[in-house]
Motif scaffolding. Structure first.
Motif, short mmCIF file in Angstrom:
data_model
loop_
_atom_site.label_atom_id
_atom_site.label_comp_id
_atom_site.label_asym_id
_atom_site.label_seq_id
_atom_site.Cartn_x
_atom_site.Cartn_y
_atom_site.Cartn_z
N ILE A 138 0.85 -1.20 0.00
CA ILE A 138 0.00 0.00 0.00
C ILE A 138 0.88 1.24 0.00
N ASP A 139 1.90 1.26 0.87
CA ASP A 139 2.83 2.40 0.93
C ASP A 139 3.58 2.57 -0.39
N TYR A 140 3.99 1.46 -0.98
CA TYR A 140 4.72 1.51 -2.25
C TYR A 140 3.87 2.22 -3.32
N TRP A 141 2.61 1.79 -3.46
CA TRP A 141 1.77 2.37 -4.50
C TRP A 141 1.39 3.81 -4.19
N GLU A 142 1.22 4.15 -2.93
CA GLU A 142 0.95 5.55 -2.57
C GLU A 142 2.15 6.42 -2.94
N ASN A 143 3.35 5.91 -2.68
CA ASN A 143 4.57 6.64 -3.02
C ASN A 143 4.66 6.82 -4.54
N GLN A 144 4.30 5.79 -5.30
CA GLN A 144 4.33 5.89 -6.76
C GLN A 144 3.35 6.96 -7.25
N MET A 145 2.19 7.00 -6.63
CA MET A 145 1.18 8.01 -7.02
C MET A 145 1.68 9.42 -6.69
N GLU A 146 2.31 9.58 -5.53
CA GLU A 146 2.84 10.90 -5.16
C GLU A 146 3.92 11.34 -6.12
#
Length: 151
Positions: A138-146
């Motif tokens: 979840i953190d990985y994909w949130e970071n990618q979106m940011e």
């Protein structure tokens, strides 16, 4: 024209070397429990995945997995992991994909990674830390979106 076929042959050979047995391509035991569109049983949750993997995988493979390091489970991503993603319906709306979606895991690669890493933990008597694994993705994909938003 000959160059084209030569390039294809070289690429095919390279792919069989790269994705061969050392990288997780293994022989699976046949199963009689078939109830899916793929022709294979689709587990309902992570515990069911463990039961199915224990039935499907040859004892030698399970021994090799349990004797290896957790970080070495990545070696199964393209062989066994691909088989899991394709035959357990992780690219579609199978019940296993729905289970992972309910945890917040949306990408099939992440699902199969969690399955394989968790299987290693189970084989080695380690806590699954499923919530921690889920949060990592979840953190990985949130970071990618940011990062995408910043560009």
């Amino acid at each position: 024209m000959i160059k084209k076929y030569l390039v294809i042959a070289v690429l095919f050979f390279a792919s069989t070397v790269i994705f061969g047995e050392e990288n997780g391509e293994i022989q699976l035991n046949p199963t009689e429990d078939v109830n899916s569109l793929t022709g294979y049983y689709i587990p309902v949750d992570i515990e069911d995945c463990f039961m199915e993997l224990n039935k499907m995988l040859p004892e030698e493979t399970i021994d090799k997995m349990s004797e290896g390091k957790e970080s070495e489970m990545i070696n199964y991503h393209h062989g066994l992991g691909t088989w899991i993603r394709n035959n357990w319906g992780l690219w579609s709306d199978s019940r296993l994909a729905d289970y992972f979606n309910s945890l917040g895991i949306l990408h099939p690669d992440d699902m199969s990674s969690i399955i394989l890493d968790s299987f290693w933990k189970r084989l080695n008597g380690k806590p699954l830390e499923l919530e921690k694994q889920v949060q990592f993705y979840i953190d990985y994909w949130e970071n990618q979106m940011e990062q995408t938003d910043e560009e």
